[in-house]
Design an enzyme around this catalytic site. Structure first.
Site, PDB file in Angstrom:
ATOM      1  N   ILE A 150       0.826  -1.203   0.000  1.00  0.00           N
ATOM      2  CA  ILE A 150       0.000   0.000   0.000  1.00  0.00           C
ATOM      3  C   ILE A 150       0.859   1.251   0.000  1.00  0.00           C
ATOM      4  O   ILE A 150       0.556   2.233  -0.682  1.00  0.00           O
ATOM      5  CB  ILE A 150      -0.953  -0.059   1.205  1.00  0.00           C
ATOM      6  CG1 ILE A 150      -1.963  -1.209   0.998  1.00  0.00           C
ATOM      7  CG2 ILE A 150      -1.666   1.261   1.430  1.00  0.00           C
ATOM      8  CD1 ILE A 150      -2.671  -1.662   2.250  1.00  0.00           C
ATOM      9  N   ASP A 151       1.957   1.238   0.746  1.00  0.00           N
ATOM     10  CA  ASP A 151       2.830   2.392   0.837  1.00  0.00           C
ATOM     11  C   ASP A 151       3.420   2.736  -0.531  1.00  0.00           C
ATOM     12  O   ASP A 151       3.383   3.887  -0.980  1.00  0.00           O
ATOM     13  CB  ASP A 151       3.942   2.099   1.847  1.00  0.00           C
ATOM     14  CG  ASP A 151       4.356   3.328   2.639  1.00  0.00           C
ATOM     15  OD1 ASP A 151       3.720   4.384   2.498  1.00  0.00           O
ATOM     16  OD2 ASP A 151       5.323   3.224   3.410  1.00  0.00           O
ATOM     17  N   ASP A 152       3.995   1.740  -1.194  1.00  0.00           N
ATOM     18  CA  ASP A 152       4.562   1.979  -2.519  1.00  0.00           C
ATOM     19  C   ASP A 152       3.498   2.451  -3.494  1.00  0.00           C
ATOM     20  O   ASP A 152       3.733   3.354  -4.298  1.00  0.00           O
ATOM     21  CB  ASP A 152       5.217   0.702  -3.047  1.00  0.00           C
ATOM     22  CG  ASP A 152       6.666   0.582  -2.616  1.00  0.00           C
ATOM     23  OD1 ASP A 152       7.531   1.117  -3.306  1.00  0.00           O
ATOM     24  OD2 ASP A 152       6.916  -0.028  -1.570  1.00  0.00           O
ATOM     25  N   HIS A 211       0.518   8.472   3.868  1.00  0.00           N
ATOM     26  CA  HIS A 211       0.849   8.473   2.444  1.00  0.00           C
ATOM     27  C   HIS A 211      -0.390   8.214   1.590  1.00  0.00           C
ATOM     28  O   HIS A 211      -0.556   8.808   0.513  1.00  0.00           O
ATOM     29  CB  HIS A 211       1.933   7.436   2.173  1.00  0.00           C
ATOM     30  CG  HIS A 211       3.248   7.782   2.784  1.00  0.00           C
ATOM     31  ND1 HIS A 211       4.195   6.838   3.129  1.00  0.00           N
ATOM     32  CD2 HIS A 211       3.778   8.988   3.136  1.00  0.00           C
ATOM     33  CE1 HIS A 211       5.245   7.432   3.653  1.00  0.00           C
ATOM     34  NE2 HIS A 211       5.017   8.738   3.671  1.00  0.00           N
TER      35      HIS A 211
END
Length: 646
Positions: free
Chosen positions: A394-396, A470
């Site tokens: 999810i972060d990427d 993010h």
């Protein structure tokens, strides 16, 4: 506060007079230009950026032990790895898990074992001081479970004295506690092959012994009163008895299912999840199940490690070290945003090449995340690594969308389609509480944390402030404005620490969390006068070092005295400035001093020195020095300072 803490919080330079805004801006322009050119020079022809992902020497030790177990270890690779391991020993004889950190018992035991395997004389001074330190801290008996598993593989520890890990766990349905999906993705990929290894209980010749590291003191059993420790200790005894007389058909079925589970998750480059632990244990498990060394799965698994090896010429000879993981997607998306913030045009060839790379990296198949979200369509996820189709994160994905949005690409339809799919996937991966985790949704069952063999780091993947921030920032910047975004904002406000900071799960630590959350809340429309944001600004300003920078030692994960305190680093200073700049604090003393610190500490080539580890794998256990953080985040901060302060 200890003297050591006070010393770490100060720079060798004393606090100087705060320079004028004009002087700071002139220095910032020069620093940003040099950093921009330096970062552009590091891009690959294929469009990606990738800095070294530095961890600790257990990667190199376990690589040698794996090769010893398989019978393929060579003298050259042993010599080169041992040279690297020796170079990381400290004066007290120990090895730490991060630069400047305390000696770690398990890491030090593994390093000693590798050096003895490489032929180092146990009576040499560097081995004697290590052995004395290990024994003074409880010896082999006090090491982590993973270290003792490696020792058991070579007869240096009894399998009977390790927690039972039955392969039947792979047969448990989703509704049953302790089923495979209860574990975080990195943990389940490690645990499944370990159940095979610990069931087959192999023993091979190491060629040496490390019995001299034993104290002989027996472990203390848990008190005979109800607690999770006592309950699982009792269950462990039952499982050990079952191991001696299992239901044969059930055990055989479980072993077959485990093998199928492992093989199905091998990536195109031969890895498992693109990370070292499941990679190593999967090879061991399949080898023990009878897969020959020339079997494509084993052969590809071993050959794929070559790309993760770094060989470097030093005055003492070639050193060989292994990256635990690689971060091309993460480094690329952060690099694109840094360059854009620094004024590189959106149609610049470097940014377009990066966008081409990112568009090609979109994952269009379902992975383990679909266990919790079976109705969410595939597509729109990105992973951290070159090859990791099973585990987009999810972060990427959030940062990919922000990066693509900053590029003027020749095929805008392709970009719009990727962003739309990414938004759909991000929205679908929200956890029930309104936040976002790294890899899975609602991976929050606490029970697995209490198992006897869970002493190797975090084993579940609950929502975190940095990842949620993010995602919130991506949703806001891309025009999403509904209950999903508002729920993320509420989650962030509800999870602020009492001191005004936010905990950083994937970066060190409260400086990282706060540096991520503040810009996200501002982007989402939270008024800059909101108490939470004002408290965050106050916390950052209170924790600025005398030299103008910010730093937070990784010991803050274990010791609250270290929260927000540590030697200044370029990356952490960048994070703090990103938050303050989002709050329009460009003319503040704190921002001018922070920008001044970056300008003064920059190297001639446009980069910064940063031996400190500012990335986090497992809080309290495993840390990372991302070698591009020291360029990307200072450049981002300098670019935003110059761009938004006009």
């Amino acid at each position: 506060m200890t003297d050591q803490l006070q010393q770490s919080a100060r720079s060798a330079a004393t606090a100087a007079e705060i320079p004028s805004q004009g002087a700071v801006r002139a220095d910032a322009r020069m620093a940003a230009l040099a950093a921009r050119d330096h970062l552009l020079s590091l891009q690959s022809p294929e469009g990606w950026w990738k800095g070294e992902l530095q961890t600790n020497v257990t990667m190199d030790v376990e690589d040698l032990l794996l090769r010893q177990f398989l019978g393929i270890r060579t003298a050259t690779e042993t010599e080169q790895a041992a040279r690297w391991i020796r170079s990381q020993q400290r004066e007290d004889g120990t090895w730490a898990n991060f630069h400047g950190g305390p000696g770690d018992l398990s890491t030090t035991v593994e390093a000693y074992t590798a050096l003895k395997l490489a032929g180092d004389d146990v009576e040499a001074a560097h081995m004697r001081i290590t052995r004395d330190w290990i024994l003074a801290r409880g010896g082999l008996e006090e090491t982590r479970v993973f270290t003792r598993i490696w020792l058991a593989l070579f007869g240096e520890w009894s399998w009977d004295d390790l927690p039972a890990m039955p392969p039947e766990v792979v047969l448990l349905p989703k509704w049953c506690p302790l089923n495979v999906s209860d574990w975080a993705c990195w943990a389940r990929q490690t645990v499944v092959p370990l159940t095979v290894v610990c069931t087959l209980r192999p023993r091979r010749d190491l060629g040496i012994s490390v019995r001299e590291l034993r104290t002989g003191r027996p472990a203390s059993p848990p008190r005979r009163e109800w607690s999770w420790a006592y309950g699982f200790h009792s269950l462990d005894r039952v499982l050990h008895r079952y191991h001696r007389r299992p239901v044969k058909s059930l055990r055989e079925h479980a072993m077959r299912r485990a093998a199928e589970w492992i093989v199905a998750r091998q990536e195109a480059d031969g890895s498992w999840g693109g990370i070292q632990p499941p990679w190593v244990y999967s090879i061991l498990a399949l080898h023990l199940l009878g897969y020959p060394m020339d079997h494509p799965v084993i052969a590809q698994g071993l050959s794929g490690m070559e790309r993760f090896l770094i060989r470097e010429q030093t005055p003492d000879g070639v050193v060989r070290r292994l990256e635990a993981c690689q971060s091309p997607v993460w480094d690329t998306v952060l690099g694109v945003q840094a360059l854009h913030d620094a004024g590189v045009p959106a149609d610049h060839p470097s940014l377009r090449r990066a966008a081409d790379y990112l568009l090609a990296e979109e994952i269009r198949v379902k992975g383990d995340w679909a266990v919790q979200r079976p109705d969410l369509p595939a597509g729109g996820g990105w992973a951290f690594e070159f090859d990791n189709d099973g585990y987009p994160d999810i972060d990427d994905t959030a940062e990919v969308l922000l990066a693509l949005n900053r590029v003027d690409h020749p095929d805008p339809e392709a970009v719009r389609g990727a962003i739309a799919r990414g938004l759909r996937w991000l929205r679908g991966m929200r956890s029930k509480d309104g936040g976002w985790a790294a890899f899975d949704a609602d991976n929050t069952r606490q029970l697995v944390r209490k198992l006897p063999f869970c002493d190797f780091g975090e084993v579940i993947d609950p929502p975190s402030a940095d990842v949620t921030a993010h995602v919130v920032e991506a949703l806001a910047v891309l025009g999403e404005d509904d209950e999903v975004l508002r729920g993320g904002v509420k989650w962030l406000l509800a999870n602020q620490e009492r001191d005004g900071s936010w905990f950083g799960r994937w970066g060190a630590n409260h400086v990282y969390g706060t540096g991520a959350v503040v810009p996200a809340l501002v982007a989402a429309g939270v008024d800059r006068q909101h108490r939470s944001l004002r408290d965050a600004v106050r916390w950052l300003e209170q924790h600025q070092n005398a030299d103008g920078g910010w730093g937070e030692d990784l010991r803050s994960y274990d010791d609250p005295e270290w929260i927000g305190r540590g030697a200044s680093t370029a990356s952490q200073t960048g994070w703090a400035l990103m938050a303050l700049l989002a709050m329009n604090r460009h003319d503040s003393d704190a921002v001018r001093r922070g920008v001044g610190y970056l300008a003064r500490s920059q190297r001639a080539d446009g980069g910064w020195d940063e031996p400190q580890f500012t990335g986090t794998g497992f809080p309290g256990d495993f840390y990372i020095n991302y070698h591009l953080y020291r360029v990307i985040f200072p450049l981002t901060a300098l670019g935003r300072y110059l761009r938004d302060g006009e």
